[in-house]
Scaffold this motif. Sequence first.
Motif, PDB file in Angstrom:
ATOM      1  N   ASP A   1      -7.173   6.832  -1.985  1.00  0.00           N
ATOM      2  CA  ASP A   1      -6.465   5.672  -1.431  1.00  0.00           C
ATOM      3  C   ASP A   1      -7.509   4.614  -1.066  1.00  0.00           C
ATOM      4  OD1 ASP A   1      -5.224   3.839   0.222  1.00  0.00           O
ATOM      5  OD2 ASP A   1      -4.096   5.326   1.386  1.00  0.00           O
TER       6      ASP A   1
ATOM      7  N   PHE B   1      -4.377   7.782   7.072  1.00  0.00           N
ATOM      8  CA  PHE B   1      -3.218   6.888   7.134  1.00  0.00           C
ATOM      9  C   PHE B   1      -2.881   6.430   5.717  1.00  0.00           C
ATOM     10  CE2 PHE B   1      -0.941   2.894   7.326  1.00  0.00           C
ATOM     11  CZ  PHE B   1       0.052   3.182   8.253  1.00  0.00           C
ATOM     12  N   HIS B   2      -1.627   6.680   5.321  1.00  0.00           N
ATOM     13  CA  HIS B   2      -1.233   6.297   3.969  1.00  0.00           C
ATOM     14  C   HIS B   2       0.014   5.419   3.919  1.00  0.00           C
ATOM     15  CE1 HIS B   2      -4.313   8.848   2.265  1.00  0.00           C
ATOM     16  NE2 HIS B   2      -3.856   9.897   2.898  1.00  0.00           N
TER      17      HIS B   2
ATOM     18  N   LYS C   1      -3.481  -4.464  -0.128  1.00  0.00           N
ATOM     19  CA  LYS C   1      -4.189  -5.324   0.818  1.00  0.00           C
ATOM     20  C   LYS C   1      -5.011  -6.430   0.146  1.00  0.00           C
ATOM     21  CE  LYS C   1      -4.394  -2.332   4.924  1.00  0.00           C
ATOM     22  NZ  LYS C   1      -3.777  -3.140   5.963  1.00  0.00           N
TER      23      LYS C   1
ATOM     24  N   GLY D   1       0.803  -1.211   0.000  1.00  0.00           N
ATOM     25  CA  GLY D   1       0.000   0.000   0.000  1.00  0.00           C
ATOM     26  C   GLY D   1       0.837   1.263   0.000  1.00  0.00           C
ATOM     27  N   LEU D   2       1.876   1.270   0.823  1.00  0.00           N
ATOM     28  CA  LEU D   2       2.676   2.505   0.857  1.00  0.00           C
ATOM     29  C   LEU D   2       3.351   2.749  -0.479  1.00  0.00           C
ATOM     30  CD1 LEU D   2       6.059   2.607   1.119  1.00  0.00           C
ATOM     31  CD2 LEU D   2       5.578   1.548   3.294  1.00  0.00           C
TER      32      LEU D   2
ATOM     33  N   GLU E   1      -8.529   8.736   1.763  1.00  0.00           N
ATOM     34  CA  GLU E   1      -9.175   7.415   1.771  1.00  0.00           C
ATOM     35  C   GLU E   1     -10.692   7.636   1.674  1.00  0.00           C
ATOM     36  OE1 GLU E   1      -6.740   7.498   5.484  1.00  0.00           O
ATOM     37  OE2 GLU E   1      -7.372   5.400   5.521  1.00  0.00           O
TER      38      GLU E   1
ATOM     39  N   ASN F   1       0.862   4.300  -2.748  1.00  0.00           N
ATOM     40  CA  ASN F   1       0.648   5.704  -2.403  1.00  0.00           C
ATOM     41  C   ASN F   1       1.853   6.566  -2.769  1.00  0.00           C
ATOM     42  OD1 ASN F   1      -1.931   5.386  -1.480  1.00  0.00           O
ATOM     43  ND2 ASN F   1      -1.320   4.946   0.621  1.00  0.00           N
TER      44      ASN F   1
ATOM     45  N   VAL G   1      -6.643   1.441  -0.552  1.00  0.00           N
ATOM     46  CA  VAL G   1      -5.826   0.312  -0.102  1.00  0.00           C
ATOM     47  C   VAL G   1      -6.609  -0.569   0.874  1.00  0.00           C
ATOM     48  CG1 VAL G   1      -3.795  -0.292   1.309  1.00  0.00           C
ATOM     49  CG2 VAL G   1      -3.593   1.385  -0.545  1.00  0.00           C
ATOM     50  N   GLN G   2      -7.320   0.053   1.819  1.00  0.00           N
ATOM     51  CA  GLN G   2      -8.057  -0.739   2.810  1.00  0.00           C
ATOM     52  C   GLN G   2      -9.529  -0.916   2.439  1.00  0.00           C
ATOM     53  OE1 GLN G   2      -8.740  -0.811   7.672  1.00  0.00           O
ATOM     54  NE2 GLN G   2      -6.898   0.064   6.846  1.00  0.00           N
TER      55      GLN G   2
HETATM   56  C1  LIG Z   1      -5.571   3.308   3.602  1.00  0.00           C
HETATM   57  C2  LIG Z   1      -4.210   2.724   3.702  1.00  0.00           C
HETATM   58  N1  LIG Z   1      -3.260   3.159   2.878  1.00  0.00           N
HETATM   59  C3  LIG Z   1      -2.011   2.645   2.906  1.00  0.00           C
HETATM   60  C4  LIG Z   1      -1.678   1.668   3.807  1.00  0.00           C
HETATM   61  C5  LIG Z   1      -0.276   1.120   3.839  1.00  0.00           C
HETATM   62  O1  LIG Z   1      -0.267  -0.136   3.269  1.00  0.00           O
HETATM   63  P1  LIG Z   1       0.984  -1.122   3.499  1.00  0.00           P
HETATM   64  O2  LIG Z   1       0.971  -1.490   4.943  1.00  0.00           O
HETATM   65  O3  LIG Z   1       0.727  -2.268   2.575  1.00  0.00           O
HETATM   66  O4  LIG Z   1       2.199  -0.354   3.125  1.00  0.00           O
HETATM   67  C6  LIG Z   1      -2.636   1.179   4.686  1.00  0.00           C
HETATM   68  C7  LIG Z   1      -2.302   0.150   5.680  1.00  0.00           C
HETATM   69  O5  LIG Z   1      -2.961  -0.046   6.673  1.00  0.00           O
HETATM   70  C8  LIG Z   1      -3.935   1.726   4.635  1.00  0.00           C
HETATM   71  O6  LIG Z   1      -4.907   1.309   5.474  1.00  0.00           O
END
Ligand SMILES: Cc1ncc(COP(=O)(O)O)c(C=O)c1O
Length: 402
Positions: free
Chosen positions: A221, A134-135, A250, A102-103, A188, A106, A223-224
Motif C-alpha cells: 500500500d 491503516f488501509h 493521495k 485509497g480505500l 504499507e 486497497n 497510498v501515503q
Molecule cells: C496507507 C493508506 N492507505 C489507504 C488510505 C485510505 O485512503 P482514502 O482516504 O483515500 O480512502 C490511507 C489514508 O490515509 C492511507 O494512509
Amino acid sequence: MSVPTPASPHVMTTYGRLPMAVSHGQGCRVWDTQGKPYLDALAGIAVNTLGHNHPRLVPALQEQVAKIIHSCNYYHVPLQEELARLLVERSGMTNVFFCSTGLEANEAALKLARKYGHDRGIARPQIVVYEKAFHGRSIATLSATGNPKIQAGFEPLVEGFIRVPINSIEALKAATDGNPDVVAVFFEAIQGEGGIHPMHQSYLRAVRALCDERQWLMMIDEVQCGMGRTGKWFAHQWAGIVPDVMPLAKGLGSGVPVGAVVAGPQAAHIFQPGNHGTTFGGNPLAMRAGVETIRIIEEDGLLEHTQRVGQHLRQALEQALAAEIANGGVREIRGQGLMLGIDLAKPCGVLMQQALEAGLLLSVTADTVVRLVPPLILTEAEADEIVAILAPLIAQHLKTAA
Ligand SMILES: Cc1ncc(COP(=O)(O)O)c(C=O)c1O
C-alpha cells in the motif's frame, strides 16, 4: 486558545474540525477565510504533491475541464492508457486499474488477492496484514487495518486476515508456516496513520523472497508513502524490490481524486471483464491530473529535490530538538524524504491546534507522533520556517504537565 468548532447542523460529524477554513493557496502556503496565512506542512494529508495553484498544473486542468471531465468506461479513455504507461514504466510493473481513492485501491487489491487464491483452488484465502496498519474505512479495508479504535462499532469484521507485527520475518513465518490458505502479504512500506513506521529494507527483501518461495502476492500500500514522497517514485524502491500489487492514491492527482492499483505479471490478469469496476475510475479529468503530476515531478527534478529538502528538514529538526532528544522527550524522528514523524514521549494532539494558531498546518497521528508531509515543492527556507515554528511548540509542550 481557540477550541474545535461546534458540529455543523448538516455535515455529518465524522471529523473533529479545527476552527479554520482554507480559502485559497499558493505554493506551500494557504490563506484562511479571514486572510491569515499558514505554511502547509500537511498538504491535505499527503495529497497536494505540487502545492497549491501550481502554474503548470492549473492551466492543464482548466484545459481538460473545458474539453471533457468525465466520459465512461464503456469506451476507451486514451488518458488512462497514458497514465497507465507512465506508472508501469516507473514501477517496473505491467498493468493498472483506476479508481478514485485509497480505500478503493486497497479494496481492489484485496479482491485481487482473494481471486488469485480462488483461481488456484483455495476456497477460503487468507491475507497477512500488520499491527498499526491503516488501509481505509470501508468494511474490508478497516478489517485489514490494525487499529481497534477504527474497527469498533463496525463488527462483524471481514474474515480472512492474519495479523503480524512489522519488521519480524520470524513472526511472519510463525504465523503462516504450514498454512496452505495464505495468498498474499499486504502492508504499507512506511506506515502513515499508524505513526510513521518504516518497514526495514532488509525486511522488505526477506518478505519478497518468502512471497516468491510460497507463491504469495506481495501487495504494498503506497497510498501515503508513494508518488515521490520519500524521494523515489515508490517507497519500496529504496529496498530494490518490486511488489506484485501496489495501491496508490493521495499524491497521484495533486488534489484531484485519483486512485490506482498497479499490478505485476502475477496479478495483472486476475480480473476479467465483470470482476471489478467503478463509475468515476479513470475519468479524463482524474487521468490528466495524474499525467501532469508525474510530468511536473520529472521536469522539475522533484524526486532529488525531495531527498535533499527532506534530509535538510530532518537535520534541522534534530538540531533544534537536540535537548529534547537527549532527555528522551523526543523518542525518535522517523521516516524518509518529506514523510517525517516526530515521536514524543507523551500524547501531543494539542500541537495540531497550537501549530495552527502559530500559522503552521501539520497533523498528529497515533497520539504521540507529529507528522510532516508537506508538498514536494517545499524549499529549504520553508523547511527552516517549519522548524522555527514547530520546535519551540514541541519543547514547550514537553515541559507542561501531562
Ligand atoms: C496507507 C493508506 N492507505 C489507504 C488510505 C485510505 O485512503 P482514502 O482516504 O483515500 O480512502 C490511507 C489514508 O490515509 C492511507 O494512509
